[in-house]
Design an enzyme around this catalytic site. Structure first.
Site, PDB file in Angstrom:
ATOM      1  N   CYS A  99      36.932 -16.939 -44.385  1.00 42.68           N
ATOM      2  CA  CYS A  99      35.916 -16.367 -43.502  1.00 42.68           C
ATOM      3  C   CYS A  99      34.925 -17.505 -43.262  1.00 42.68           C
ATOM      4  O   CYS A  99      35.343 -18.661 -43.230  1.00 42.68           O
ATOM      5  CB  CYS A  99      35.295 -15.102 -44.107  1.00 42.68           C
ATOM      6  SG  CYS A  99      34.740 -15.241 -45.815  1.00 42.68           S
ATOM      7  N   LEU A 100      33.651 -17.228 -43.093  1.00 44.40           N
ATOM      8  CA  LEU A 100      32.722 -18.339 -42.887  1.00 44.40           C
ATOM      9  C   LEU A 100      32.407 -19.057 -44.189  1.00 44.40           C
ATOM     10  O   LEU A 100      32.485 -20.270 -44.274  1.00 44.40           O
ATOM     11  CB  LEU A 100      31.435 -17.866 -42.204  1.00 44.40           C
ATOM     12  CG  LEU A 100      31.602 -17.453 -40.741  1.00 44.40           C
ATOM     13  CD1 LEU A 100      30.268 -17.068 -40.129  1.00 44.40           C
ATOM     14  CD2 LEU A 100      32.257 -18.560 -39.925  1.00 44.40           C
ATOM     15  N   ALA A 101      32.056 -18.298 -45.232  1.00 45.84           N
ATOM     16  CA  ALA A 101      31.679 -18.901 -46.510  1.00 45.84           C
ATOM     17  C   ALA A 101      32.773 -18.816 -47.572  1.00 45.84           C
ATOM     18  O   ALA A 101      32.682 -19.473 -48.603  1.00 45.84           O
ATOM     19  CB  ALA A 101      30.405 -18.249 -47.033  1.00 45.84           C
ATOM     20  N   VAL A 151      33.453 -16.031 -49.302  1.00 45.12           N
ATOM     21  CA  VAL A 151      32.819 -15.274 -50.386  1.00 45.12           C
ATOM     22  C   VAL A 151      33.106 -13.782 -50.307  1.00 45.12           C
ATOM     23  O   VAL A 151      33.366 -13.144 -51.326  1.00 45.12           O
ATOM     24  CB  VAL A 151      31.286 -15.514 -50.378  1.00 45.12           C
ATOM     25  CG1 VAL A 151      30.573 -14.589 -51.346  1.00 45.12           C
ATOM     26  CG2 VAL A 151      30.977 -16.969 -50.690  1.00 45.12           C
ATOM     27  N   SER A 152      33.079 -13.187 -49.132  1.00 48.66           N
ATOM     28  CA  SER A 152      33.117 -11.728 -49.024  1.00 48.66           C
ATOM     29  C   SER A 152      34.346 -11.205 -48.268  1.00 48.66           C
ATOM     30  O   SER A 152      35.208 -10.554 -48.854  1.00 48.66           O
ATOM     31  CB  SER A 152      31.824 -11.239 -48.366  1.00 48.66           C
ATOM     32  OG  SER A 152      31.741  -9.843 -48.356  1.00 48.66           O
ATOM     33  N   ARG A 153      34.443 -11.481 -46.970  1.00 48.83           N
ATOM     34  CA  ARG A 153      35.543 -10.928 -46.169  1.00 48.83           C
ATOM     35  C   ARG A 153      36.909 -11.428 -46.632  1.00 48.83           C
ATOM     36  O   ARG A 153      37.830 -10.629 -46.869  1.00 48.83           O
ATOM     37  CB  ARG A 153      35.337 -11.270 -44.684  1.00 48.83           C
ATOM     38  CG  ARG A 153      34.193 -10.508 -44.052  1.00 48.83           C
ATOM     39  CD  ARG A 153      33.812 -11.087 -42.714  1.00 48.83           C
ATOM     40  NE  ARG A 153      33.034 -12.313 -42.918  1.00 48.83           N
ATOM     41  CZ  ARG A 153      32.347 -12.935 -41.971  1.00 48.83           C
ATOM     42  NH1 ARG A 153      32.368 -12.473 -40.733  1.00 48.83           N
ATOM     43  NH2 ARG A 153      31.653 -14.018 -42.240  1.00 48.83           N
TER      44      ARG A 153
END
EC number: 3.1.3.16
Length: 184
Positions: free
Chosen positions: A88-90, A92-94
């Protein structure tokens, strides 16, 4: 930004947006497939197979509806002996949420053990509260059907994911470490 992609299981990596454009890192890890899950997900490199899922990092974003296509994409890649980066972008989450759903499907793990497995390879892994709820619901209501579907679709897996994941969790102190962090 970009601490490098992290290996979670053989042929399965999590990273961020920068990692997904790093041709040297992708080549070093033999990544042939990229699952991009962010607001502007789109194919970026030639010679790489993509699954692009437009999704916000918001507790109200429904990622559950993308679990099946994500699991299929990752699993088919790994069954061919190739490697998949989920980002995802970081990172970390998605991306972590989709990898947790995959691990839950290919093992008998619940969402928390799957999260600990991911964190053993990528310590910054932290799905937002909405994604955690979706994983809890997936564990309660759907994961058994997904496991059955995977077995019917692909037969017995030659991948040793359950053993790999159990070995990761059995590493000295890993569960104590995460229990300690939870108390902070």
């Amino acid at each position: 930004m970009g601490n490098g992609m992290n290996k979670i299981l053989p042929g399965l990596y999590i990273g961020n947006f920068k990692d997904a454009r790093d041709a040297e890192q992708l080549s070093k890890n033999k990544v042939t497939h990229i699952l991009s899950v962010h607001d502007s997900a789109r194919p970026m490199l030639e010679g790489v197979k993509y699954l692009c899922i437009p999704a916000a990092d918001s507790p109200s974003q429904n990622l559950t509806r993308h679990f099946k296509e994500s699991i299929k994409f990752i699993h088919e890649c790994r069954l061919r002996g190739e490697s998949c980066l989920v980002h995802c972008l970081a990172g970390v989450s998605r991306s972590v949420t989709l990898v947790i759903a995959y691990i839950m499907t290919v093992t008998d793990f619940g969402w928390e053990d799957a999260l600990h497995t991911v964190r053993a390879g990528r310590s910054c892994a932290n799905p937002n509260v909405g994604f955690q709820r979706q994983l809890q619901e997936f564990e309660k209501h759907e994961v058994h059907q997904y496991r059955q579907w995977l077995k019917e679709e692909y037969g017995e897996s030659p991948l040793q994911d359950a053993e790999e994941a159990k070995n990761i969790l059995a590493a000295p102190g890993i569960l104590k470490f995460w229990a300690f962090l939870r108390r902070l």
